[in-house]
Design an enzyme around this catalytic site. Structure first.
Site, PDB file in Angstrom:
ATOM      1  NE  ARG A  23      -4.100  -1.639  -0.054  1.00 49.70           N
ATOM      2  CZ  ARG A  23      -5.277  -1.365   0.518  1.00 49.70           C
ATOM      3  NH1 ARG A  23      -5.480  -0.213   1.093  1.00 49.70           N
ATOM      4  NH2 ARG A  23      -6.230  -2.239   0.479  1.00 49.70           N
ATOM      5  NE  ARG A  27      -7.866   5.390   1.981  1.00 50.55           N
ATOM      6  CZ  ARG A  27      -8.652   4.510   2.591  1.00 50.55           C
ATOM      7  NH1 ARG A  27      -9.914   4.787   2.797  1.00 50.55           N
ATOM      8  NH2 ARG A  27      -8.163   3.368   3.010  1.00 50.55           N
ATOM      9  NE  ARG A  36     -10.029   6.968  -4.728  1.00 54.53           N
ATOM     10  CZ  ARG A  36     -11.349   7.050  -4.791  1.00 54.53           C
ATOM     11  NH1 ARG A  36     -11.940   7.864  -5.640  1.00 54.53           N
ATOM     12  NH2 ARG A  36     -12.095   6.288  -4.034  1.00 54.53           N
ATOM     13  CG  ASP A  73      -8.803  -3.310  -4.470  1.00 50.93           C
ATOM     14  OD1 ASP A  73      -8.266  -2.624  -3.587  1.00 50.93           O
ATOM     15  OD2 ASP A  73      -9.540  -4.276  -4.217  1.00 50.93           O
ATOM     16  CE1 TYR A 149     -12.701  -7.536   1.626  1.00 51.84           C
ATOM     17  CE2 TYR A 149     -10.918  -9.002   0.981  1.00 51.84           C
ATOM     18  CZ  TYR A 149     -11.375  -7.922   1.707  1.00 51.84           C
ATOM     19  OH  TYR A 149     -10.525  -7.223   2.510  1.00 51.84           O
TER      20      TYR A 149
HETATM   21  O1  CP3 Z   1       0.295   0.659  -3.418  1.00 54.08           O
HETATM   22  C1  CP3 Z   1      -0.574  -0.226  -3.472  1.00 54.08           C
HETATM   23  O2  CP3 Z   1      -0.492  -1.284  -2.834  1.00 54.08           O
HETATM   24  C2  CP3 Z   1      -1.760   0.090  -4.361  1.00 54.08           C
HETATM   25  C3  CP3 Z   1      -2.495  -1.035  -4.960  1.00 54.08           C
HETATM   26  C4  CP3 Z   1      -3.416  -1.804  -4.032  1.00 54.08           C
HETATM   27  C5  CP3 Z   1      -4.678  -1.344  -3.529  1.00 54.08           C
HETATM   28  N1  CP3 Z   1      -5.273  -2.394  -2.886  1.00 54.08           N
HETATM   29  C6  CP3 Z   1      -5.244   0.010  -3.694  1.00 54.08           C
HETATM   30  C7  CP3 Z   1      -6.379   0.471  -2.865  1.00 54.08           C
HETATM   31  C8  CP3 Z   1      -3.253  -3.118  -3.611  1.00 54.08           C
HETATM   32  C9  CP3 Z   1      -2.049  -4.033  -3.812  1.00 54.08           C
HETATM   33  C10 CP3 Z   1      -4.428  -3.483  -2.897  1.00 54.08           C
HETATM   34  C11 CP3 Z   1      -4.644  -4.828  -2.356  1.00 54.08           C
HETATM   35  C12 CP3 Z   1      -5.858  -5.117  -1.576  1.00 54.08           C
HETATM   36  N2  CP3 Z   1      -7.111  -4.587  -1.726  1.00 54.08           N
HETATM   37  C13 CP3 Z   1      -5.909  -6.114  -0.572  1.00 54.08           C
HETATM   38  C14 CP3 Z   1      -4.768  -7.017  -0.154  1.00 54.08           C
HETATM   39  C15 CP3 Z   1      -3.809  -6.328   0.773  1.00 54.08           C
HETATM   40  C16 CP3 Z   1      -4.331  -6.073   2.138  1.00 54.08           C
HETATM   41  O3  CP3 Z   1      -4.362  -4.886   2.516  1.00 54.08           O
HETATM   42  O4  CP3 Z   1      -4.680  -7.018   2.865  1.00 54.08           O
HETATM   43  C17 CP3 Z   1      -7.220  -6.118  -0.062  1.00 54.08           C
HETATM   44  C18 CP3 Z   1      -7.743  -6.984   1.055  1.00 54.08           C
HETATM   45  C19 CP3 Z   1      -7.980  -5.151  -0.808  1.00 54.08           C
HETATM   46  C20 CP3 Z   1      -9.435  -4.841  -0.664  1.00 54.08           C
HETATM   47  C21 CP3 Z   1      -9.674  -3.408  -0.351  1.00 54.08           C
HETATM   48  N3  CP3 Z   1      -9.500  -2.358  -1.236  1.00 54.08           N
HETATM   49  C22 CP3 Z   1     -10.128  -2.843   0.863  1.00 54.08           C
HETATM   50  C23 CP3 Z   1     -10.427  -3.641   2.123  1.00 54.08           C
HETATM   51  C24 CP3 Z   1     -10.226  -1.459   0.689  1.00 54.08           C
HETATM   52  C25 CP3 Z   1     -10.793  -0.421   1.650  1.00 54.08           C
HETATM   53  C26 CP3 Z   1      -9.991  -0.201   2.834  1.00 54.08           C
HETATM   54  C27 CP3 Z   1      -8.606   0.343   2.563  1.00 54.08           C
HETATM   55  O5  CP3 Z   1      -7.656  -0.266   3.049  1.00 54.08           O
HETATM   56  O6  CP3 Z   1      -8.494   1.377   1.906  1.00 54.08           O
HETATM   57  C28 CP3 Z   1      -9.787  -1.178  -0.623  1.00 54.08           C
HETATM   58  C29 CP3 Z   1      -9.690   0.152  -1.245  1.00 54.08           C
HETATM   59  C30 CP3 Z   1      -8.352   0.563  -1.778  1.00 54.08           C
HETATM   60  N4  CP3 Z   1      -7.495  -0.239  -2.501  1.00 54.08           N
HETATM   61  C31 CP3 Z   1      -7.776   1.858  -1.686  1.00 54.08           C
HETATM   62  C32 CP3 Z   1      -6.544   1.795  -2.368  1.00 54.08           C
HETATM   63  C33 CP3 Z   1      -5.588   2.933  -2.577  1.00 54.08           C
HETATM   64  C34 CP3 Z   1      -8.427   3.080  -1.053  1.00 54.08           C
HETATM   65  C35 CP3 Z   1      -9.441   3.586  -1.981  1.00 54.08           C
HETATM   66  C36 CP3 Z   1      -9.671   5.073  -1.904  1.00 54.08           C
HETATM   67  O7  CP3 Z   1      -8.948   5.836  -2.574  1.00 54.08           O
HETATM   68  O8  CP3 Z   1     -10.611   5.464  -1.204  1.00 54.08           O
END
Ligand code: CP3
Length: 343
Positions: A23, A27, A36, A73, A149
């Site tokens: 990540r 944000r 965004r 994602d 999920y």
């Molecule tokens: O730098 C990076 O890693 C960006 C790419 C990336 C995102 N999600 C962007 C994202 C990656 C590799 C992920 C993986 C991801 N997504 C996982 C596996 C890793 C982990 O954290 O366990 C999981 C479970 C998800 C599912 C997911 N996506 C959730 C639970 C959420 C909401 C909560 C949160 O952590 O933000 C997301 C949204 C998400 N994915 C955001 C980003 C940048 C935030 C979205 C926004 O801009 O509001």
């Protein structure tokens, strides 16, 4: 010169350990929050190659890590399978919960490559834009975490519904996992064909399963994905991240054949050093400690590098960067790790 991350994953000697952060985009970066605003719908943001490219590059400009990770994602695959994925502000992902065979039987992995074409376009553009010493990581959610999920309809639960379905109807659940294996292989293979040099499988909820279930729904599908990717792309390093695997980390590594394993922050460093004899290890600074910063974080960085830096090691966190993390703390780690090279 070969990229530092690739050297470490191939278990070849590197000067200082390579680093990147799960990540690393997102944000906690003010420039991401600004970007965004151009596309409030998160999935549409992911499917717009220029935006995905820019979001991928943002952390590189600040921290110069050894890897970029595709901005996307794990849930885009559920979207490609037609499971109606939305991202709700302040709530995270929401899906229509899948309840049983009637929802599972119509699923097919066939649309993955066409549906996710914009993601692969982003991969191509990122690969072309990266500095020569930075490796590009592609990724997917592992089948168990995707199934969770899709069944729960959201994250942050104890996985009770998904675990119940797996016990109550193992054949139906196996059919869901089989579609997800196929979709994952297609999705990762397409990323590799478009320029990803490493892939990571996120099994974020692996730690919720009982041991036998872990073998069946985490280890076995991952082993199959690894085998099929190796057939198509020999030599591509694969990182597995079965978060919370605990005592089963060793078995996961041996039985899946991953090149590297991502360790969560609960894995003791002495244990990590034992696993390191079998494969490269990645991790495992506590993401809360990164948020807190200060001398405790500095000490933890030194200790990680002291214990694991002599073997194949990729510095990372135990889980992703949290949204309220100060950027300066991330910059501090990058600076400290580069100082190891100079020492
Ligand atoms: O730098 C990076 O890693 C960006 C790419 C990336 C995102 N999600 C962007 C994202 C990656 C590799 C992920 C993986 C991801 N997504 C996982 C596996 C890793 C982990 O954290 O366990 C999981 C479970 C998800 C599912 C997911 N996506 C959730 C639970 C959420 C909401 C909560 C949160 O952590 O933000 C997301 C949204 C998400 N994915 C955001 C980003 C940048 C935030 C979205 C926004 O801009 O509001």
């Amino acid at each position: 010169m070969e990229k530092r991350l690739l050297l470490a994953l191939h278990r070849r000697p590197v000067g200082r350990p390579p680093f990147w952060f799960m990540r690393q985009a997102g944000r906690y970066l003010p420039e991401y929050q600004r970007l965004r605003r151009q596309e409030p719908d998160f999935l549409r943001f992911c499917y717009t190659p220029e935006l995905a490219l820019e979001a991928t590059l943002q952390p590189l400009r600040r921290f110069q890590p050894d890897a970029a990770i595709l901005f996307s994602d794990i849930l885009v695959v559920a979207d490609a399978l037609g499971r109606n994925v939305r991202f709700v502000e302040g709530q995270g992902p929401v899906l229509d919960p899948l309840t049983g065979r009637a929802d599972i039987e119509p699923l097919t992995a066939e649309p993955v490559e066409t549906f996710l074409a914009p993601v692969y376009k982003a991969v191509t553009r990122i690969a072309a834009a990266l500095p020569a010493d930075v490796a590009l990581i592609g990724f997917a959610g592992a089948p168990w975490t995707m199934a969770l999920y899709m069944i729960e309809g959201k994250g942050g639960t104890d996985g009770g519904r998904a675990r119940t379905l797996a016990y109550a109807d193992p054949e139906g659940f196996a059919a869901l996992i089989a579609v997800l294996v196929e979709a994952t292989v297609r999705h990762l293979s397409a990323q590799i064909r478009h320029g990803a040099e490493v892939v990571q499988l996120f099994d974020s909820w692996a730690g919720l399963l009982a041991a036998e279930e872990f073998r069946r729904w985490v280890i076995a599908p991952t082993a199959e994905i690894v085998r099929r990717l190796r057939q198509q792309h020999p030599g591509i390093p694969i990182i597995g991240f079965p978060r919370g695997a605990g005592l089963l980390y060793g078995e996961y590594i041996r039985a899946t054949g991953v090149d590297a394993v991502g360790l969560d922050a609960a894995v003791p460093l002495e244990q990590a050093a034992v696993l390191q004899r079998v494969c490269a290890v990645q991790g495992n600074l506590d993401n809360i400690l990164l948020k807190v910063g200060g001398p405790a974080m500095d000490r933890a960085i030194v200790r990680l590098v002291e214990v694991l830096g002599g073997g194949p090691f990729v510095f990372n966190l135990g889980h992703g960067i949290l949204p309220d993390t100060p950027c300066e703390h991330v910059a501090r780690i990058a600076e400290r790790l580069r100082a190891f090279a100079a020492a």
